[in-house]
Scaffold this active site. Structure first.
Site, short mmCIF file in Angstrom:
data_model
loop_
_atom_site.label_atom_id
_atom_site.label_comp_id
_atom_site.label_asym_id
_atom_site.label_seq_id
_atom_site.Cartn_x
_atom_site.Cartn_y
_atom_site.Cartn_z
N HIS A 2 0.65 -1.03 0.08
CA HIS A 2 -0.25 0.41 0.09
C HIS A 2 1.13 1.07 -0.14
O HIS A 2 1.37 1.77 1.01
CB HIS A 2 -0.54 0.07 1.37
CG HIS A 2 -1.58 1.30 1.17
ND1 HIS A 2 -1.86 1.28 2.62
CD2 HIS A 2 -2.80 2.09 0.27
CE1 HIS A 2 -2.43 2.58 2.38
NE2 HIS A 2 -3.06 2.88 1.08
N ASN A 5 -0.37 7.86 -0.30
CA ASN A 5 -1.09 9.40 -1.04
C ASN A 5 -0.14 9.94 -0.69
O ASN A 5 -0.64 10.30 0.74
CB ASN A 5 -2.71 9.18 -1.40
CG ASN A 5 -2.18 9.93 -2.40
OD1 ASN A 5 -1.96 10.20 -3.07
ND2 ASN A 5 -3.20 10.37 -2.52
N ASN A 52 -4.77 4.44 7.34
CA ASN A 52 -6.17 4.79 6.86
C ASN A 52 -7.01 3.72 7.89
O ASN A 52 -8.42 5.32 8.06
CB ASN A 52 -6.41 3.83 5.81
CG ASN A 52 -6.25 4.73 4.40
OD1 ASN A 52 -5.33 6.18 4.53
ND2 ASN A 52 -6.32 3.85 3.21
#
Length: 98
Positions: A2, A5, A52
């Site tokens: 992952h 971003n 997240n």
């Protein structure tokens, strides 16, 4: 893997080995990520992984603060820019931005 971003800026990659992922595969992934100049952290395969899972409740709370009138979008944004340890600072998902 992952990639966080924005991937070209963030230096961390979450590695999430699956049930059948071998240790050899994980080590190969770590080597690859290191060659990209990034660091890794391992997470079990849970919803949201690590980052997240922590970030989404914070985003929700920012929206609730705005909804409840606890602060303006600008004041909530300033708190994130100047009071958080986030490398981005602001919350670009502000509802008043299109």
């Amino acid at each position: 893997m992952h990639f966080l971003n924005p991937a070209h800026i963030m230096k961390l990659v979450e590695l999430i080995p699956g049930i059948a992922t071998t240790r050899e595969t994980v080590e190969m992934a770590k080597t690859f990520v290191k060659k990209l100049g990034k660091r890794t952290v391992e997470s079990k395969d849970y919803p949201g992984f690590l980052l997240n899972r922590m970030l989404v409740p914070m985003i929700n709370e920012a929206i609730y603060l705005l909804y409840e009138g606890a602060g303006t979008a600008e004041s909530i944004d300033r708190v994130m820019k100047q009071g958080s340890i986030s490398p981005w600072g602001r919350w670009p998902w502000r509802p008043d931005r299109t």
